[in-house]
Write a protein that holds these residues in place. Structure first.
Motif, PDB file in Angstrom:
ATOM      1  N   ARG A  34       1.002  -1.287   0.002  1.00 19.37           N
ATOM      2  CA  ARG A  34       0.070  -0.123  -0.032  1.00 19.37           C
ATOM      3  C   ARG A  34       0.732   1.110  -0.053  1.00 19.37           C
ATOM      4  N   LEU A  38       0.905   4.279  -2.759  1.00 14.97           N
ATOM      5  CA  LEU A  38       0.654   5.816  -2.450  1.00 14.97           C
ATOM      6  C   LEU A  38       1.598   6.567  -2.669  1.00 14.97           C
ATOM      7  N   LEU A  99      -4.441  11.588   2.877  1.00 14.79           N
ATOM      8  CA  LEU A  99      -3.972  10.528   3.570  1.00 14.79           C
ATOM      9  C   LEU A  99      -4.298  10.167   4.938  1.00 14.79           C
ATOM     10  N   ALA A 103      -2.008   5.330   6.409  1.00 14.16           N
ATOM     11  CA  ALA A 103      -1.360   5.655   4.951  1.00 14.16           C
ATOM     12  C   ALA A 103      -0.112   6.250   5.036  1.00 14.16           C
TER      13      ALA A 103
END
Length: 116
Positions: A34, A38, A99, A103
């Protein structure tokens, strides 16, 4: 005030800034996949594919080389805060509205895997 006293006050402010936790940025198990996605979506254009500050978008002052010792010597809490809150007088925006805290942690975990 004396120079010594001002130095002590300045040092105290720096220590305070580095020591205070960023609200909501609690350590969890990072998701590197992830974080990579991102990073590619939000960071790659400025910081480049390996975080060296050689992205296609340039700024003055230049963006940080995320593999530099100057960046890597900062505590993770300070790096998380830079992503979350942005950096004054630079092109580094605050990402707290785009975010989640998790994140941001995933992006930092991914960035810390870059070759030095």
């Amino acid at each position: 005030m004396t120079t010594t006293r001002l130095s002590v006050i300045g040092a105290g402010l720096v220590i305070w800034w580095l020591a205070i936790p960023t609200a909501g940025l609690v350590a969890t198990e990072p998701d590197f996949g992830r974080g990579k996605k991102l990073y590619e979506k939000y960071c790659l254009a400025c910081h480049g594919p390996q975080g060296r500050g050689d992205g296609v978008t340039t700024f003055d002052p230049p963006v940080a080389d995320l593999t530099s010792s100057e960046v890597l010597m900062k505590p993770n809490s300070r790096l998380l805060r830079s992503i979350h809150e942005g950096r004054p007088n630079t092109a580094m925006d605050a990402w707290k509205s785009a975010l989640s805290d998790e994140a941001v942690q995933d992006v930092l975990a991914y960035v810390l895997t870059f070759p030095r």
